[in-house]
Design a protein around this motif. Structure first.
Motif, PDB file in Angstrom:
ATOM      1  N   LYS A   1      23.610  -6.241 -44.187  1.00  0.00           N
ATOM      2  CA  LYS A   1      23.676  -6.875 -45.506  1.00  0.00           C
ATOM      3  C   LYS A   1      24.383  -5.944 -46.497  1.00  0.00           C
ATOM      4  O   LYS A   1      25.223  -6.383 -47.281  1.00  0.00           O
ATOM      5  CB  LYS A   1      22.271  -7.194 -46.026  1.00  0.00           C
ATOM      6  CG  LYS A   1      21.662  -8.439 -45.451  1.00  0.00           C
ATOM      7  CD  LYS A   1      20.298  -8.699 -46.061  1.00  0.00           C
ATOM      8  CE  LYS A   1      19.655  -9.936 -45.489  1.00  0.00           C
ATOM      9  NZ  LYS A   1      18.307 -10.159 -46.052  1.00  0.00           N
ATOM     10  N   LYS A   2      24.011  -4.665 -46.445  1.00  0.00           N
ATOM     11  CA  LYS A   2      24.632  -3.688 -47.345  1.00  0.00           C
ATOM     12  C   LYS A   2      26.127  -3.581 -47.062  1.00  0.00           C
ATOM     13  O   LYS A   2      26.952  -3.569 -47.985  1.00  0.00           O
ATOM     14  CB  LYS A   2      23.947  -2.329 -47.160  1.00  0.00           C
ATOM     15  CG  LYS A   2      24.438  -1.267 -48.089  1.00  0.00           C
ATOM     16  CD  LYS A   2      23.707   0.050 -47.872  1.00  0.00           C
ATOM     17  CE  LYS A   2      24.263   1.138 -48.756  1.00  0.00           C
ATOM     18  NZ  LYS A   2      23.636   2.435 -48.494  1.00  0.00           N
ATOM     19  N   GLU A   3      26.471  -3.530 -45.777  1.00  0.00           N
ATOM     20  CA  GLU A   3      27.879  -3.434 -45.375  1.00  0.00           C
ATOM     21  C   GLU A   3      28.659  -4.660 -45.850  1.00  0.00           C
ATOM     22  O   GLU A   3      29.783  -4.541 -46.358  1.00  0.00           O
ATOM     23  CB  GLU A   3      27.940  -3.332 -43.841  1.00  0.00           C
ATOM     24  CG  GLU A   3      29.144  -2.632 -43.295  1.00  0.00           C
ATOM     25  CD  GLU A   3      29.028  -2.438 -41.792  1.00  0.00           C
ATOM     26  OE1 GLU A   3      29.860  -3.025 -41.087  1.00  0.00           O
ATOM     27  OE2 GLU A   3      28.115  -1.727 -41.342  1.00  0.00           O
ATOM     28  N   THR A   4      28.058  -5.831 -45.699  1.00  0.00           N
ATOM     29  CA  THR A   4      28.700  -7.072 -46.124  1.00  0.00           C
ATOM     30  C   THR A   4      28.921  -7.071 -47.631  1.00  0.00           C
ATOM     31  O   THR A   4      29.989  -7.469 -48.117  1.00  0.00           O
ATOM     32  CB  THR A   4      27.843  -8.287 -45.727  1.00  0.00           C
ATOM     33  OG1 THR A   4      27.664  -8.280 -44.319  1.00  0.00           O
ATOM     34  CG2 THR A   4      28.491  -9.588 -46.137  1.00  0.00           C
ATOM     35  N   MET A   5      27.921  -6.591 -48.357  1.00  0.00           N
ATOM     36  CA  MET A   5      28.038  -6.530 -49.813  1.00  0.00           C
ATOM     37  C   MET A   5      29.179  -5.600 -50.219  1.00  0.00           C
ATOM     38  O   MET A   5      29.989  -5.939 -51.093  1.00  0.00           O
ATOM     39  CB  MET A   5      26.719  -6.040 -50.419  1.00  0.00           C
ATOM     40  CG  MET A   5      26.732  -6.019 -51.913  1.00  0.00           C
ATOM     41  SD  MET A   5      26.612  -7.675 -52.568  1.00  0.00           S
ATOM     42  CE  MET A   5      24.990  -7.598 -53.226  1.00  0.00           C
ATOM     43  N   GLU A   6      29.260  -4.438 -49.581  1.00  0.00           N
ATOM     44  CA  GLU A   6      30.329  -3.485 -49.899  1.00  0.00           C
ATOM     45  C   GLU A   6      31.697  -4.075 -49.584  1.00  0.00           C
ATOM     46  O   GLU A   6      32.648  -3.926 -50.363  1.00  0.00           O
ATOM     47  CB  GLU A   6      30.111  -2.183 -49.126  1.00  0.00           C
ATOM     48  CG  GLU A   6      28.937  -1.369 -49.622  1.00  0.00           C
ATOM     49  CD  GLU A   6      28.612  -0.174 -48.736  1.00  0.00           C
ATOM     50  OE1 GLU A   6      29.363   0.069 -47.758  1.00  0.00           O
ATOM     51  OE2 GLU A   6      27.617   0.506 -49.014  1.00  0.00           O
ATOM     52  N   LEU A   7      31.801  -4.748 -48.433  1.00  0.00           N
ATOM     53  CA  LEU A   7      33.089  -5.350 -48.070  1.00  0.00           C
ATOM     54  C   LEU A   7      33.463  -6.478 -49.028  1.00  0.00           C
ATOM     55  O   LEU A   7      34.637  -6.646 -49.369  1.00  0.00           O
ATOM     56  CB  LEU A   7      33.043  -5.862 -46.627  1.00  0.00           C
ATOM     57  CG  LEU A   7      33.017  -4.777 -45.546  1.00  0.00           C
ATOM     58  CD1 LEU A   7      32.788  -5.396 -44.170  1.00  0.00           C
ATOM     59  CD2 LEU A   7      34.304  -3.967 -45.553  1.00  0.00           C
ATOM     60  N   THR A   8      32.472  -7.236 -49.466  1.00  0.00           N
ATOM     61  CA  THR A   8      32.738  -8.305 -50.425  1.00  0.00           C
ATOM     62  C   THR A   8      33.228  -7.731 -51.741  1.00  0.00           C
ATOM     63  O   THR A   8      34.191  -8.238 -52.335  1.00  0.00           O
ATOM     64  CB  THR A   8      31.459  -9.143 -50.656  1.00  0.00           C
ATOM     65  OG1 THR A   8      31.020  -9.668 -49.411  1.00  0.00           O
ATOM     66  CG2 THR A   8      31.705 -10.273 -51.625  1.00  0.00           C
TER      67      THR A   8
ATOM     68  N   PRO B   1      15.894  -3.118 -39.729  1.00  0.00           N
ATOM     69  CA  PRO B   1      16.780  -2.113 -40.338  1.00  0.00           C
ATOM     70  C   PRO B   1      18.262  -2.441 -40.136  1.00  0.00           C
ATOM     71  O   PRO B   1      19.085  -2.247 -41.031  1.00  0.00           O
ATOM     72  CB  PRO B   1      16.413  -0.815 -39.614  1.00  0.00           C
ATOM     73  CG  PRO B   1      15.067  -1.040 -39.035  1.00  0.00           C
ATOM     74  CD  PRO B   1      14.976  -2.506 -38.779  1.00  0.00           C
ATOM     75  N   ARG B   2      18.599  -2.956 -38.982  1.00  0.00           N
ATOM     76  CA  ARG B   2      19.996  -3.319 -38.703  1.00  0.00           C
ATOM     77  C   ARG B   2      20.441  -4.452 -39.634  1.00  0.00           C
ATOM     78  O   ARG B   2      21.570  -4.449 -40.127  1.00  0.00           O
ATOM     79  CB  ARG B   2      20.133  -3.730 -37.230  1.00  0.00           C
ATOM     80  CG  ARG B   2      21.528  -4.112 -36.824  1.00  0.00           C
ATOM     81  CD  ARG B   2      22.460  -2.911 -36.794  1.00  0.00           C
ATOM     82  NE  ARG B   2      23.759  -3.326 -36.297  1.00  0.00           N
ATOM     83  CZ  ARG B   2      24.899  -2.923 -36.814  1.00  0.00           C
ATOM     84  NH1 ARG B   2      24.901  -2.036 -37.773  1.00  0.00           N
ATOM     85  NH2 ARG B   2      26.035  -3.362 -36.340  1.00  0.00           N
ATOM     86  N   GLU B   3      19.535  -5.399 -39.859  1.00  0.00           N
ATOM     87  CA  GLU B   3      19.850  -6.499 -40.765  1.00  0.00           C
ATOM     88  C   GLU B   3      20.136  -5.970 -42.170  1.00  0.00           C
ATOM     89  O   GLU B   3      21.117  -6.375 -42.810  1.00  0.00           O
ATOM     90  CB  GLU B   3      18.681  -7.489 -40.817  1.00  0.00           C
ATOM     91  CG  GLU B   3      18.911  -8.638 -41.776  1.00  0.00           C
ATOM     92  CD  GLU B   3      17.681  -9.468 -42.043  1.00  0.00           C
ATOM     93  OE1 GLU B   3      17.843 -10.597 -42.522  1.00  0.00           O
ATOM     94  OE2 GLU B   3      16.561  -8.998 -41.772  1.00  0.00           O
ATOM     95  N   GLU B   4      19.288  -5.057 -42.638  1.00  0.00           N
ATOM     96  CA  GLU B   4      19.485  -4.481 -43.967  1.00  0.00           C
ATOM     97  C   GLU B   4      20.814  -3.729 -44.042  1.00  0.00           C
ATOM     98  O   GLU B   4      21.550  -3.831 -45.023  1.00  0.00           O
ATOM     99  CB  GLU B   4      18.327  -3.546 -44.322  1.00  0.00           C
ATOM    100  CG  GLU B   4      16.994  -4.250 -44.500  1.00  0.00           C
ATOM    101  CD  GLU B   4      17.019  -5.307 -45.581  1.00  0.00           C
ATOM    102  OE1 GLU B   4      17.643  -5.081 -46.634  1.00  0.00           O
ATOM    103  OE2 GLU B   4      16.424  -6.377 -45.359  1.00  0.00           O
ATOM    104  N   GLU B   5      21.106  -2.982 -42.977  1.00  0.00           N
ATOM    105  CA  GLU B   5      22.367  -2.232 -42.923  1.00  0.00           C
ATOM    106  C   GLU B   5      23.560  -3.177 -42.979  1.00  0.00           C
ATOM    107  O   GLU B   5      24.535  -2.939 -43.704  1.00  0.00           O
ATOM    108  CB  GLU B   5      22.394  -1.411 -41.630  1.00  0.00           C
ATOM    109  CG  GLU B   5      23.595  -0.532 -41.465  1.00  0.00           C
ATOM    110  CD  GLU B   5      23.558   0.221 -40.139  1.00  0.00           C
ATOM    111  OE1 GLU B   5      24.610   0.276 -39.478  1.00  0.00           O
ATOM    112  OE2 GLU B   5      22.488   0.732 -39.764  1.00  0.00           O
TER     113      GLU B   5
END
Length: 101
Positions: A52-59, A46-50
């Motif tokens: 990844k989502k955070e990285t996508m938003e920041l990108t 779950p932390r990995e998914e979180e």
């Protein structure tokens, strides 16, 4: 000579039994470690998914900021060009006014 062969055979049987015990221990340790790591993976998923989502938003945000910066630079260049044209028009107008005087 038969007793010699029987002795060798018995020693080999004991060695095989010892190796089987060691193999069982290794297999048990392998299962324990696999179970432990599966648990850790399940905890971290779950932390990995979180992340990844955070990285996508920041990108996405960074891409938007870059786009906006490029647009602002273009507008500033356009304004500079307009300012130069205005200055030329003012200079020309001033020359015409001076000629009329």
């Amino acid at each position: 000579q038969v007793s010699k062969l029987e002795k060798i055979h018995n020693e080999r049987q004991q060695t095989i039994a010892q190796l089987d015990k060691i193999l069982e221990k290794v297999a048990q340790q392998h299962d324990e470690m696999a179970s432990k790591f599966q648990g850790e993976i399940a905890d971290l998923k779950p932390r990995e998914e979180e992340l990844k989502k955070e990285t996508m938003e920041l990108t996405k945000r960074l891409d938007h900021i870059t786009w906006k910066s490029e647009m602002m630079e273009k507008k500033m260049a356009d304004m500079e060009s307009s300012t130069q044209m205005m200055n030329k028009a003012i200079a020309t107008t001033q020359e015409c006014i001076n000629d009329l005087n």
